[in-house]
Design a protein around this motif. Sequence first.
Motif, PDB file in Angstrom:
ATOM      1  N   GLY A  42       0.820  -1.206   0.000  1.00 15.14           N
ATOM      2  CA  GLY A  42       0.000   0.000   0.000  1.00 15.14           C
ATOM      3  C   GLY A  42       0.853   1.254   0.000  1.00 15.14           C
ATOM      4  N   ASN A  43       0.552   2.182   0.918  1.00 13.06           N
ATOM      5  CA  ASN A  43       1.315   3.427   0.962  1.00 13.06           C
ATOM      6  C   ASN A  43       2.702   3.253   1.578  1.00 13.06           C
ATOM      7  OD1 ASN A  43       0.482   3.004   3.596  1.00 13.06           O
ATOM      8  ND2 ASN A  43       0.085   5.164   4.014  1.00 13.06           N
ATOM      9  N   ARG A  44       3.058   2.018   1.968  1.00 12.86           N
ATOM     10  CA  ARG A  44       4.394   1.714   2.495  1.00 12.86           C
ATOM     11  C   ARG A  44       5.150   0.767   1.555  1.00 12.86           C
ATOM     12  NH1 ARG A  44       4.332   5.939   5.767  1.00 12.86           N
ATOM     13  NH2 ARG A  44       3.023   5.701   7.610  1.00 12.86           N
ATOM     14  N   ASP A  45       4.787   0.782   0.268  1.00 11.22           N
ATOM     15  CA  ASP A  45       5.408  -0.185  -0.646  1.00 11.22           C
ATOM     16  C   ASP A  45       6.875   0.130  -0.942  1.00 11.22           C
ATOM     17  OD1 ASP A  45       5.054   2.043  -2.218  1.00 11.22           O
ATOM     18  OD2 ASP A  45       3.862   1.046  -3.768  1.00 11.22           O
ATOM     19  N   ILE A  88      14.590 -10.953  18.242  1.00 12.77           N
ATOM     20  CA  ILE A  88      15.218 -10.448  17.023  1.00 12.77           C
ATOM     21  C   ILE A  88      16.170  -9.316  17.413  1.00 12.77           C
ATOM     22  CG2 ILE A  88      14.836  -9.447  14.738  1.00 12.77           C
ATOM     23  CD1 ILE A  88      12.041 -10.669  14.779  1.00 12.77           C
ATOM     24  N   PRO A  89      17.457  -9.635  17.659  1.00  7.73           N
ATOM     25  CA  PRO A  89      18.406  -8.579  18.048  1.00  7.73           C
ATOM     26  C   PRO A  89      18.818  -7.684  16.894  1.00  7.73           C
ATOM     27  CG  PRO A  89      19.514 -10.704  17.923  1.00  7.73           C
ATOM     28  CD  PRO A  89      18.051 -10.977  17.712  1.00  7.73           C
ATOM     29  N   LEU A  90      18.611  -8.148  15.663  1.00  5.56           N
ATOM     30  CA  LEU A  90      18.873  -7.305  14.490  1.00  5.56           C
ATOM     31  C   LEU A  90      17.564  -7.085  13.754  1.00  5.56           C
ATOM     32  CD1 LEU A  90      20.639  -5.815  12.450  1.00  5.56           C
ATOM     33  CD2 LEU A  90      21.004  -8.008  11.287  1.00  5.56           C
ATOM     34  N   TRP A  91      17.021  -5.891  13.874  1.00  6.19           N
ATOM     35  CA  TRP A  91      15.773  -5.510  13.196  1.00  6.19           C
ATOM     36  C   TRP A  91      16.064  -4.228  12.434  1.00  6.19           C
ATOM     37  CZ3 TRP A  91      12.455  -1.598  12.308  1.00  6.19           C
ATOM     38  CH2 TRP A  91      11.151  -1.905  11.908  1.00  6.19           C
ATOM     39  N   GLN A  92      15.924  -4.254  11.118  1.00  7.01           N
ATOM     40  CA  GLN A  92      16.183  -3.064  10.320  1.00  7.01           C
ATOM     41  C   GLN A  92      15.060  -2.827   9.320  1.00  7.01           C
ATOM     42  OE1 GLN A  92      20.206  -3.240   8.627  1.00  7.01           O
ATOM     43  NE2 GLN A  92      20.873  -1.910  10.307  1.00  7.01           N
ATOM     44  N   ALA A  93      14.745  -1.547   9.125  1.00  9.10           N
ATOM     45  CA  ALA A  93      13.790  -1.119   8.103  1.00  9.10           C
ATOM     46  C   ALA A  93      14.458  -0.031   7.276  1.00  9.10           C
ATOM     47  CB  ALA A  93      12.509  -0.590   8.744  1.00  9.10           C
ATOM     48  N   TYR A  94      14.204  -0.060   5.970  1.00 11.11           N
ATOM     49  CA  TYR A  94      14.781   0.917   5.039  1.00 11.11           C
ATOM     50  C   TYR A  94      13.628   1.676   4.389  1.00 11.11           C
ATOM     51  CZ  TYR A  94      18.274  -2.668   5.792  1.00 11.11           C
ATOM     52  OH  TYR A  94      19.103  -3.586   6.386  1.00 11.11           O
ATOM     53  N   THR A  95      13.591   2.976   4.625  1.00 14.68           N
ATOM     54  CA  THR A  95      12.458   3.793   4.191  1.00 14.68           C
ATOM     55  C   THR A  95      12.943   4.968   3.353  1.00 14.68           C
ATOM     56  OG1 THR A  95      12.459   5.392   6.010  1.00 14.68           O
ATOM     57  CG2 THR A  95      11.451   3.246   6.449  1.00 14.68           C
ATOM     58  N   PRO A  96      12.040   5.608   2.608  1.00 14.54           N
ATOM     59  CA  PRO A  96      12.420   6.836   1.901  1.00 14.54           C
ATOM     60  C   PRO A  96      12.861   7.918   2.888  1.00 14.54           C
ATOM     61  CG  PRO A  96      10.321   5.993   1.096  1.00 14.54           C
ATOM     62  CD  PRO A  96      10.654   5.213   2.325  1.00 14.54           C
ATOM     63  N   LYS A  97      13.689   8.852   2.410  1.00 16.30           N
ATOM     64  CA  LYS A  97      14.130   9.984   3.227  1.00 16.30           C
ATOM     65  C   LYS A  97      13.276  11.214   2.920  1.00 16.30           C
ATOM     66  CE  LYS A  97      18.952   8.587   3.804  1.00 16.30           C
ATOM     67  NZ  LYS A  97      20.377   8.985   3.629  1.00 16.30           N
ATOM     68  N   ALA A  99       0.246  -3.155   6.553  1.00 15.11           N
ATOM     69  CA  ALA A  99       0.542  -4.549   6.194  1.00 15.11           C
ATOM     70  C   ALA A  99       1.918  -4.629   5.569  1.00 15.11           C
ATOM     71  CB  ALA A  99      -0.509  -5.097   5.239  1.00 15.11           C
ATOM     72  N   SER A 100       2.739  -5.505   6.122  1.00 17.64           N
ATOM     73  CA  SER A 100       4.022  -5.841   5.505  1.00 17.64           C
ATOM     74  C   SER A 100       4.073  -7.341   5.302  1.00 17.64           C
ATOM     75  CB  SER A 100       5.190  -5.376   6.377  1.00 17.64           C
ATOM     76  OG  SER A 100       5.257  -6.115   7.583  1.00 17.64           O
ATOM     77  N   VAL A 101       4.789  -7.767   4.278  1.00 12.99           N
ATOM     78  CA  VAL A 101       4.966  -9.191   3.982  1.00 12.99           C
ATOM     79  C   VAL A 101       6.379  -9.574   4.398  1.00 12.99           C
ATOM     80  CG1 VAL A 101       4.995 -10.964   2.197  1.00 12.99           C
ATOM     81  CG2 VAL A 101       3.323  -9.097   2.081  1.00 12.99           C
ATOM     82  N   GLN A 102       6.497 -10.533   5.311  1.00 15.49           N
ATOM     83  CA  GLN A 102       7.794 -10.944   5.848  1.00 15.49           C
ATOM     84  C   GLN A 102       8.029 -12.418   5.523  1.00 15.49           C
ATOM     85  OE1 GLN A 102       9.642  -8.606   7.017  1.00 15.49           O
ATOM     86  NE2 GLN A 102       8.081  -7.012   7.267  1.00 15.49           N
ATOM     87  N   LEU A 103       9.138 -12.685   4.843  1.00 12.98           N
ATOM     88  CA  LEU A 103       9.505 -14.037   4.437  1.00 12.98           C
ATOM     89  C   LEU A 103      10.772 -14.446   5.173  1.00 12.98           C
ATOM     90  CD1 LEU A 103       9.021 -13.500   0.600  1.00 12.98           C
ATOM     91  CD2 LEU A 103       7.364 -14.457   2.209  1.00 12.98           C
ATOM     92  N   SER A 104      10.773 -15.627   5.776  1.00 10.68           N
ATOM     93  CA  SER A 104      11.929 -16.040   6.564  1.00 10.68           C
ATOM     94  C   SER A 104      12.360 -17.458   6.241  1.00 10.68           C
ATOM     95  CB  SER A 104      11.639 -15.909   8.069  1.00 10.68           C
ATOM     96  OG  SER A 104      10.749 -16.927   8.496  1.00 10.68           O
TER      97      SER A 104
END
Length: 254
Positions: free
Chosen positions: A72-75, A110-119, A242-247
């Motif tokens: 959605g708006n977080r694609d 989860i000691p390593l959690w990262q998100a990459y977003t627009p600036k 909603a985010s889709v997370q694959l592990s």
Amino acid sequence: MHKQLKEGKGSIAIQSAMAVGRSVAVVILVLAAALLSPPTAAAQTPSGPAEDLMASLPWEYGAFVNGGFGTGNRDAYEFLWAGLHVGKVLTPPFGKGLLRGQFELGAELIPLWQAYTPKYLRANCYAQPGGPQTCSNEFPTGGTYTGVSITPVILPWNLRSGHRLVPWIQGAGGLIWTNHKFPPVGPYPQPRHLGTSVFNYTPQFGLGAHYFIKPKRSIDISANAVHISNASMGDANPGVNASVQLSIGYTWWK
């Protein structure tokens, strides 16, 4: 010049991390297709002790890596996580047909959690009743967010297959802390908006499978739909609907 080089290196690092997240997601999809494809006649024989192991109500311990993306708006958002999980099968099998299975209780760190977003460039704006609105100087927000996540309640339902493959469905809920308020708010201006929160909740639902490569060792794949929200306990709650997370992970059973 020094500042430009520094920003350039930072951009390269972010792009590299995002590429890793995409690669993890692709690998998981390929493995999922391979593991969940219809078994051959040879594979349909009881070649693994999955059924006997699950009947013993075992513990499981493992590690995993996760790649994901927003919708959605977080694609434009991408995610990369790495963590540990533990679980205990609690019940003997019950039910009928395809839904026959066993209930399990699990947790993840989860000691390593990262998100990459627009600036973005944004500002904090204030207006007293009956007075003029004043805004701070513009400042950057967005980019890479780093944090720690814990999911203390995971409720899987392990379906009985009798072979090497043990599919499951699950619901879960967790908490994230990030080094900056997440998600970012922008672009400028954002009147009366002071940001979001460094704490967010993660209600989620997913499915996956354990594929036993040894009597007490399995490769695990999963796909989860994860909602990220501060439950309106922060300055604002734009969230990630909603985010889709694959592990993919590896588990030891005991």
